[in-house]
Design a protein around this motif. Sequence first.
Motif, mmCIF file in Angstrom:
data_model
loop_
_atom_site.group_PDB
_atom_site.id
_atom_site.type_symbol
_atom_site.label_atom_id
_atom_site.label_comp_id
_atom_site.label_asym_id
_atom_site.label_seq_id
_atom_site.Cartn_x
_atom_site.Cartn_y
_atom_site.Cartn_z
ATOM 1 N N ARG A 60 2.876 5.620 27.805
ATOM 2 C CA ARG A 60 1.638 5.130 27.458
ATOM 3 C C ARG A 60 1.043 5.741 28.739
ATOM 4 N NH1 ARG A 60 -1.153 0.705 24.780
ATOM 5 N NH2 ARG A 60 -3.021 0.382 26.156
ATOM 6 N N CYS A 61 1.224 5.403 29.820
ATOM 7 C CA CYS A 61 0.338 6.058 31.181
ATOM 8 C C CYS A 61 0.264 7.377 31.106
ATOM 9 C CB CYS A 61 1.148 5.698 32.405
ATOM 10 S SG CYS A 61 1.324 3.979 32.560
ATOM 11 N N LEU A 62 1.278 8.293 30.477
ATOM 12 C CA LEU A 62 1.030 9.605 30.417
ATOM 13 C C LEU A 62 0.066 10.055 29.249
ATOM 14 C CD1 LEU A 62 4.996 10.887 30.229
ATOM 15 C CD2 LEU A 62 2.958 11.633 31.807
ATOM 16 N N VAL A 104 -0.446 4.284 16.957
ATOM 17 C CA VAL A 104 -0.051 5.331 15.859
ATOM 18 C C VAL A 104 1.452 5.916 16.249
ATOM 19 C CG1 VAL A 104 -0.222 7.588 14.840
ATOM 20 C CG2 VAL A 104 -2.280 5.977 15.125
ATOM 21 N N TYR A 105 1.381 5.993 17.643
ATOM 22 C CA TYR A 105 2.835 6.465 18.078
ATOM 23 C C TYR A 105 3.726 5.287 17.839
ATOM 24 C CZ TYR A 105 6.441 8.320 21.146
ATOM 25 O OH TYR A 105 7.539 8.539 21.708
ATOM 26 N N ARG A 106 3.522 4.206 18.309
ATOM 27 C CA ARG A 106 4.216 3.265 17.999
ATOM 28 C C ARG A 106 4.710 2.620 16.672
ATOM 29 N NH1 ARG A 106 3.776 -1.944 20.111
ATOM 30 N NH2 ARG A 106 5.971 -1.948 20.180
ATOM 31 N N ALA A 107 3.695 2.898 15.863
ATOM 32 C CA ALA A 107 3.883 2.876 14.232
ATOM 33 C C ALA A 107 5.087 3.921 13.848
ATOM 34 C CB ALA A 107 2.725 2.932 13.625
ATOM 35 N N HIS A 108 5.095 4.991 14.501
ATOM 36 C CA HIS A 108 6.018 5.954 14.129
ATOM 37 C C HIS A 108 7.446 5.714 14.680
ATOM 38 C CE1 HIS A 108 3.926 8.249 11.321
ATOM 39 N NE2 HIS A 108 2.769 8.151 12.117
ATOM 40 N N HIS A 109 7.331 5.109 15.987
ATOM 41 C CA HIS A 109 8.310 4.940 16.797
ATOM 42 C C HIS A 109 8.656 3.288 17.214
ATOM 43 C CE1 HIS A 109 8.921 9.152 17.311
ATOM 44 N NE2 HIS A 109 7.597 9.307 17.248
ATOM 45 N N PRO A 110 9.020 2.390 16.309
ATOM 46 C CA PRO A 110 8.815 1.032 16.753
ATOM 47 C C PRO A 110 9.859 0.378 17.636
ATOM 48 C CG PRO A 110 9.818 1.398 14.529
ATOM 49 C CD PRO A 110 9.369 2.559 15.239
ATOM 50 N N LEU A 150 4.397 15.081 27.280
ATOM 51 C CA LEU A 150 3.642 14.388 26.150
ATOM 52 C C LEU A 150 4.535 14.998 24.921
ATOM 53 C CD1 LEU A 150 0.205 14.152 27.161
ATOM 54 C CD2 LEU A 150 1.934 12.150 26.546
ATOM 55 N N ALA A 151 4.512 16.415 24.867
ATOM 56 C CA ALA A 151 5.040 17.054 24.044
ATOM 57 C C ALA A 151 6.680 16.800 23.719
ATOM 58 C CB ALA A 151 4.969 18.738 23.966
ATOM 59 N N GLY A 152 7.301 16.587 24.808
ATOM 60 C CA GLY A 152 8.562 16.312 24.835
ATOM 61 C C GLY A 152 8.964 14.920 24.340
ATOM 62 N N PHE A 153 7.953 13.979 24.429
ATOM 63 C CA PHE A 153 8.171 12.643 23.679
ATOM 64 C C PHE A 153 7.489 12.466 22.240
ATOM 65 C CE2 PHE A 153 7.685 11.161 28.260
ATOM 66 C CZ PHE A 153 9.052 10.990 28.437
ATOM 67 N N GLY A 154 7.079 13.703 21.929
ATOM 68 C CA GLY A 154 6.380 13.745 20.304
ATOM 69 C C GLY A 154 4.922 13.309 20.472
ATOM 70 N N ILE A 155 4.372 13.135 21.624
ATOM 71 C CA ILE A 155 3.116 12.553 21.567
ATOM 72 C C ILE A 155 1.890 13.677 21.349
ATOM 73 C CG2 ILE A 155 1.326 11.275 22.877
ATOM 74 C CD1 ILE A 155 3.524 9.738 24.197
ATOM 75 N N ALA A 156 2.157 14.742 22.047
ATOM 76 C CA ALA A 156 1.125 15.820 22.274
ATOM 77 C C ALA A 156 0.705 16.266 20.819
ATOM 78 C CB ALA A 156 1.411 17.112 23.232
ATOM 79 N N ALA A 182 -9.438 5.089 22.708
ATOM 80 C CA ALA A 182 -8.683 6.332 22.291
ATOM 81 C C ALA A 182 -7.124 5.987 22.427
ATOM 82 C CB ALA A 182 -9.172 7.669 22.882
ATOM 83 N N THR A 183 -6.881 5.537 23.802
ATOM 84 C CA THR A 183 -5.621 5.166 24.058
ATOM 85 C C THR A 183 -4.914 3.958 23.183
ATOM 86 O OG1 THR A 183 -5.888 5.875 26.454
ATOM 87 C CG2 THR A 183 -4.353 4.368 25.822
ATOM 88 N N GLU A 184 -5.514 3.370 22.849
ATOM 89 C CA GLU A 184 -5.238 2.110 22.102
ATOM 90 C C GLU A 184 -4.911 2.666 20.423
ATOM 91 O OE1 GLU A 184 -4.282 -1.162 22.625
ATOM 92 O OE2 GLU A 184 -4.814 -0.841 24.680
ATOM 93 N N THR A 185 -5.923 3.326 20.250
ATOM 94 C CA THR A 185 -5.545 3.998 18.611
ATOM 95 C C THR A 185 -4.390 4.976 18.938
ATOM 96 O OG1 THR A 185 -7.938 3.725 18.402
ATOM 97 C CG2 THR A 185 -6.368 5.424 16.960
ATOM 98 N N ALA A 186 -4.347 5.831 19.823
ATOM 99 C CA ALA A 186 -3.106 6.769 19.686
ATOM 100 C C ALA A 186 -1.890 6.126 20.097
ATOM 101 C CB ALA A 186 -3.654 7.868 20.874
ATOM 102 N N TRP A 187 -1.816 5.210 20.930
ATOM 103 C CA TRP A 187 -0.622 4.329 21.231
ATOM 104 C C TRP A 187 -0.119 3.597 19.874
ATOM 105 C CZ3 TRP A 187 3.218 5.394 24.105
ATOM 106 C CH2 TRP A 187 4.132 4.338 24.417
#
Length: 59
Positions: free
Chosen positions: A32-34, A17-23, A53-59, A10-15
């Motif tokens: 990532r730890c959060l 996706v996040y990095r694909a949007h924020h290279p 997480l919401a502040g970073f756009g992850i949540a 789950a962490t790998e998948t979500a991370w």
Amino acid sequence: MVDEVVLKNATETAWSVYRAHHPEVDPQDSRRCLLERHLQKRGEKRESDTEALAGFGIA
């Protein structure tokens, strides 16, 4: 407690996706730890992590 394999996937998948949007984000960024902590303790609502997480756009 979340199964370690499920948590890792789950962490790998979500991370990914996040990095694909924020290279510009480093693969070892502290967000990532959060994210991992948020997924691991999702049964316990931790406002501080959710807000961070919401502040970073992850949540």
